[in-house]
Write a protein that holds these residues in place. Structure first.
Motif, short mmCIF file in Angstrom:
data_model
loop_
_atom_site.label_atom_id
_atom_site.label_comp_id
_atom_site.label_asym_id
_atom_site.label_seq_id
_atom_site.Cartn_x
_atom_site.Cartn_y
_atom_site.Cartn_z
N ILE A 51 0.86 -1.19 0.00
CA ILE A 51 0.00 0.00 0.00
C ILE A 51 0.89 1.24 0.00
O ILE A 51 1.71 1.43 0.91
CB ILE A 51 -0.93 0.02 1.22
N VAL A 52 0.75 2.05 -1.03
CA VAL A 52 1.57 3.25 -1.18
C VAL A 52 0.78 4.47 -0.73
O VAL A 52 -0.32 4.73 -1.23
CB VAL A 52 2.03 3.43 -2.64
N ARG A 53 1.33 5.17 0.24
CA ARG A 53 0.72 6.42 0.70
C ARG A 53 1.74 7.54 0.53
O ARG A 53 2.92 7.30 0.31
CB ARG A 53 0.32 6.30 2.18
N GLU A 54 1.28 8.76 0.64
CA GLU A 54 2.15 9.91 0.44
C GLU A 54 3.35 9.89 1.38
O GLU A 54 4.46 10.27 1.01
CB GLU A 54 1.34 11.19 0.66
N ASP A 55 3.12 9.39 2.62
CA ASP A 55 4.18 9.44 3.62
C ASP A 55 4.68 8.06 4.04
O ASP A 55 5.46 7.94 4.99
CB ASP A 55 3.70 10.20 4.86
N ALA A 56 4.23 6.99 3.37
CA ALA A 56 4.65 5.66 3.82
C ALA A 56 4.40 4.60 2.76
O ALA A 56 3.51 4.73 1.92
CB ALA A 56 3.91 5.29 5.10
N LEU A 57 5.22 3.53 2.83
CA LEU A 57 5.00 2.31 2.06
C LEU A 57 4.74 1.22 3.08
O LEU A 57 5.58 0.97 3.95
CB LEU A 57 6.23 1.95 1.22
N SER A 58 3.60 0.56 3.00
CA SER A 58 3.23 -0.45 3.99
C SER A 58 2.94 -1.78 3.32
O SER A 58 2.24 -1.84 2.31
CB SER A 58 2.00 0.00 4.79
#
Length: 201
Positions: A51-58
């Protein structure tokens, strides 16, 4: 896209695993039953979603592809994020999710932390037609055996395990037990507790 990881378990908590893959440690969020079965030093295969978010890769990992597919469907529901979807899969099996959606029953989802009544209803509505419940398995002794398994699962939930872990443990315990042991809950409960060990919080 990282679709799977196969490596050695370096560390495990109640909801995360650190997996060593070729000398690189990947921190993967996992359902409770996966974390419970992870043993440090042993190899494990996880089917993953990045899951790619603006402030993190999870990274989120699952024991089989059906769980990964359900995870993808859950996060497509309005108001359900990755953590909430993981919470659903920590409490309910893929079959239990499918059964609840097919029966238009949002109660199992409302019991998951972070899922409110509105979101639970949306899960049922938006997943309708996308998942299908399988026919319940019957043993030679019919419904009576299933009743004992259901009672065992309920007892394990009462002792602190999630509905998902309890259902899987109850089914496995009944499968391994003798016919005499399957006649009542008590001997099966002893078997299940011996296999599960202390409940993880």
């Amino acid at each position: 896209m990282i679709s799977s990881l196969h490596g050695v378990v370096l560390h495990a908590t109640s909801d995360q695993i650190v997996l060593d893959v070729g000398g690189v440690g990947f921190c993967v969020a996992v359902p409770g039953d996966v974390a419970h079965t992870a043993a440090v030093g042993e190899r494990m295969l996880l089917h993953t979603s990045l899951i790619v978010r603006e402030d993190a890769l999870s990274l989120y990992g699952f024991a089989d592809r059906s769980e990964l597919e359900i995870f993808g469907l859950l996060i497509s529901v309005t108001g359900v994020g990755p953590k909430s979807a993981l919470g659903v899969l920590s409490h309910l099996t893929v079959d239990q999710i499918a059964e609840a959606v097919t029966a238009e029953d949002d109660a199992p989802f409302r019991r998951v932390s972070g899922i409110g009544p509105k979101t639970a209803k949306l899960i049922v509505v938006q997943l309708a037609g996308k998942v299908q419940a399988t026919a319940p398995k019957r043993t030679a002794s019919g419904g009576a055996a299933n009743d004992v398994v259901d009672q065992l699962a309920a007892a394990l939930v009462g002792l602190g395990w999630s509905e998902r872990v309890a259902a899987e443990a109850a089914a496995q315990t009944a499968s391994d037990a003798t016919e005499a042991e399957r006649a009542s809950v008590a001997p099966l409960l002893r078997r299940a507790l011996a296999a599960l060990g202390p409940a993880r919080v």
